[in-house]
Design a protein around this motif. Structure first.
Motif, PDB file in Angstrom:
ATOM      1  N   MET A  82      42.160  43.131  59.031  1.00  0.00           N
ATOM      2  CA  MET A  82      42.157  44.508  59.109  1.00  0.00           C
ATOM      3  C   MET A  82      42.435  44.657  57.754  1.00  0.00           C
ATOM      4  SD  MET A  82      40.300  46.011  61.242  1.00  0.00           S
ATOM      5  CE  MET A  82      39.488  45.624  62.579  1.00  0.00           C
ATOM      6  N   ALA A  83      43.631  44.351  57.339  1.00  0.00           N
ATOM      7  CA  ALA A  83      44.099  44.580  56.043  1.00  0.00           C
ATOM      8  C   ALA A  83      43.194  44.290  54.667  1.00  0.00           C
ATOM      9  CB  ALA A  83      45.424  43.976  55.578  1.00  0.00           C
ATOM     10  N   ILE A  84      42.576  43.005  54.957  1.00  0.00           N
ATOM     11  CA  ILE A  84      41.806  42.320  54.203  1.00  0.00           C
ATOM     12  C   ILE A  84      40.381  43.114  54.338  1.00  0.00           C
ATOM     13  CG2 ILE A  84      40.065  40.467  53.677  1.00  0.00           C
ATOM     14  CD1 ILE A  84      42.605  38.668  54.638  1.00  0.00           C
ATOM     15  N   PHE A  85      39.989  43.756  55.142  1.00  0.00           N
ATOM     16  CA  PHE A  85      38.759  44.489  55.229  1.00  0.00           C
ATOM     17  C   PHE A  85      38.926  45.901  54.566  1.00  0.00           C
ATOM     18  CE2 PHE A  85      37.909  42.340  59.606  1.00  0.00           C
ATOM     19  CZ  PHE A  85      37.228  41.120  58.949  1.00  0.00           C
ATOM     20  N   VAL A  86      40.157  46.347  54.755  1.00  0.00           N
ATOM     21  CA  VAL A  86      40.315  47.558  54.316  1.00  0.00           C
ATOM     22  C   VAL A  86      40.530  47.650  52.746  1.00  0.00           C
ATOM     23  CG1 VAL A  86      42.128  49.376  53.883  1.00  0.00           C
ATOM     24  CG2 VAL A  86      41.283  48.740  55.941  1.00  0.00           C
ATOM     25  N   ILE A  87      41.142  46.636  52.409  1.00  0.00           N
ATOM     26  CA  ILE A  87      41.082  46.160  50.736  1.00  0.00           C
ATOM     27  C   ILE A  87      39.720  46.257  50.096  1.00  0.00           C
ATOM     28  CG2 ILE A  87      42.245  44.529  49.002  1.00  0.00           C
ATOM     29  CD1 ILE A  87      44.698  44.455  50.657  1.00  0.00           C
ATOM     30  N   PHE A  88      39.108  45.057  50.764  1.00  0.00           N
ATOM     31  CA  PHE A  88      37.631  44.854  50.181  1.00  0.00           C
ATOM     32  C   PHE A  88      36.931  46.337  50.206  1.00  0.00           C
ATOM     33  CE2 PHE A  88      38.757  40.557  50.103  1.00  0.00           C
ATOM     34  CZ  PHE A  88      37.852  40.045  49.204  1.00  0.00           C
ATOM     35  N   THR A  89      37.044  47.084  51.326  1.00  0.00           N
ATOM     36  CA  THR A  89      36.202  48.312  51.420  1.00  0.00           C
ATOM     37  C   THR A  89      36.500  49.177  50.306  1.00  0.00           C
ATOM     38  OG1 THR A  89      35.893  47.985  53.829  1.00  0.00           O
ATOM     39  CG2 THR A  89      35.559  50.309  53.070  1.00  0.00           C
ATOM     40  N   VAL A  90      38.007  49.413  50.200  1.00  0.00           N
ATOM     41  CA  VAL A  90      38.340  50.264  49.089  1.00  0.00           C
ATOM     42  C   VAL A  90      37.922  49.860  47.801  1.00  0.00           C
ATOM     43  CG1 VAL A  90      40.485  51.209  48.050  1.00  0.00           C
ATOM     44  CG2 VAL A  90      40.107  51.003  50.467  1.00  0.00           C
ATOM     45  N   ALA A  91      38.123  48.685  47.559  1.00  0.00           N
ATOM     46  CA  ALA A  91      37.564  48.075  46.244  1.00  0.00           C
ATOM     47  C   ALA A  91      36.293  48.380  45.961  1.00  0.00           C
ATOM     48  CB  ALA A  91      37.931  46.801  46.317  1.00  0.00           C
ATOM     49  N   PHE A  92      35.289  48.021  46.940  1.00  0.00           N
ATOM     50  CA  PHE A  92      33.982  48.150  46.631  1.00  0.00           C
ATOM     51  C   PHE A  92      33.607  49.628  46.435  1.00  0.00           C
ATOM     52  CE2 PHE A  92      33.073  44.434  49.735  1.00  0.00           C
ATOM     53  CZ  PHE A  92      32.859  43.814  48.625  1.00  0.00           C
ATOM     54  N   TYR A  93      34.438  50.851  46.684  1.00  0.00           N
ATOM     55  CA  TYR A  93      34.256  52.117  46.459  1.00  0.00           C
ATOM     56  C   TYR A  93      34.996  52.441  44.987  1.00  0.00           C
ATOM     57  CZ  TYR A  93      31.198  52.466  50.146  1.00  0.00           C
ATOM     58  OH  TYR A  93      30.529  52.372  51.307  1.00  0.00           O
ATOM     59  N   VAL A  94      36.254  52.010  44.861  1.00  0.00           N
ATOM     60  CA  VAL A  94      37.142  52.479  43.842  1.00  0.00           C
ATOM     61  C   VAL A  94      36.506  51.953  42.366  1.00  0.00           C
ATOM     62  CG1 VAL A  94      39.304  52.235  42.866  1.00  0.00           C
ATOM     63  CG2 VAL A  94      39.123  52.911  45.003  1.00  0.00           C
ATOM     64  N   VAL A  95      36.170  50.692  42.414  1.00  0.00           N
ATOM     65  CA  VAL A  95      35.578  49.981  41.184  1.00  0.00           C
ATOM     66  C   VAL A  95      34.299  50.590  40.603  1.00  0.00           C
ATOM     67  CG1 VAL A  95      34.686  47.904  40.258  1.00  0.00           C
ATOM     68  CG2 VAL A  95      36.693  47.445  41.713  1.00  0.00           C
ATOM     69  N   PRO A  96      33.362  50.869  41.333  1.00  0.00           N
ATOM     70  CA  PRO A  96      32.367  51.884  40.969  1.00  0.00           C
ATOM     71  C   PRO A  96      32.659  53.165  40.491  1.00  0.00           C
ATOM     72  CG  PRO A  96      31.336  50.760  42.719  1.00  0.00           C
ATOM     73  CD  PRO A  96      32.915  50.535  42.699  1.00  0.00           C
ATOM     74  N   MET A  97      33.829  53.739  40.985  1.00  0.00           N
ATOM     75  CA  MET A  97      34.272  55.126  40.818  1.00  0.00           C
ATOM     76  C   MET A  97      34.834  54.876  39.495  1.00  0.00           C
ATOM     77  SD  MET A  97      37.141  57.392  42.296  1.00  0.00           S
ATOM     78  CE  MET A  97      38.488  56.263  41.659  1.00  0.00           C
TER      79      MET A  97
END
Length: 145
Positions: free
Chosen positions: A69-84
């Motif tokens: 779950m921590a990996i899923f959250v980290i990747f999901t956050v990364a997929f939105y923070v990097v484009p931002m």
């Protein structure tokens, strides 16, 4: 509607056009990094995916699920923070993201034509809403079994 074209008609309709002077590719700065959708839609998309991960984490609270779950959250956050971060980096953006009011007022142009604001919001958010509802259904079934 699509229509099948005869290859012979296409070959007969071709015209030879002189190519313009070839210019080598020069590096250009990308000045439109707005993604052409309101920030609220991106935030809603991101929030619905995080809500799905929250439902799954609460529904399956096993200690062995903490790391996935921590990996899923980290990747999901990364997929939105990097484009931002990419959208806000220099050089200054020449265009601004469309506001939600402008989306509902003007709609958005797609490959199939003009789409109203409500239809665009529904098209963008239907997948994360269905994923969230699927997660709720899976957790409910697991709780009942």
């Amino acid at each position: 509607m699509s229509v099948r074209l005869d290859p012979r008609q296409l070959a007969a309709a071709r015209e030879i056009v002189a190519a313009p002077e070839l210019v080598p590719n020069a590096p250009r700065a990308c000045t439109d990094r707005s993604f052409n959708l309101p920030t609220a839609l991106h935030a809603g998309f991101f929030g619905l995916f995080l809500a799905y991960l929250g439902v799954m984490a609460i529904g399956f609270p096993h200690p062995e699920m903490v790391l996935p779950m921590a990996i899923f959250v980290i990747f999901t956050v990364a997929f939105y923070v990097v484009p931002m971060l990419w959208a806000t980096m220099g050089p200054a953006n020449e265009s601004r993201a469309m506001s939600l009011g402008a989306l509902f007022e003007r709609g958005v142009e797609t490959h199939t034509g003009l789409t109203s604001g409500g239809s665009a919001v529904a098209q963008v958010l239907v997948l994360p809403v269905l994923i969230l509802l699927w997660g709720v259904a899976v957790v409910a079934i697991a709780a009942l079994v």
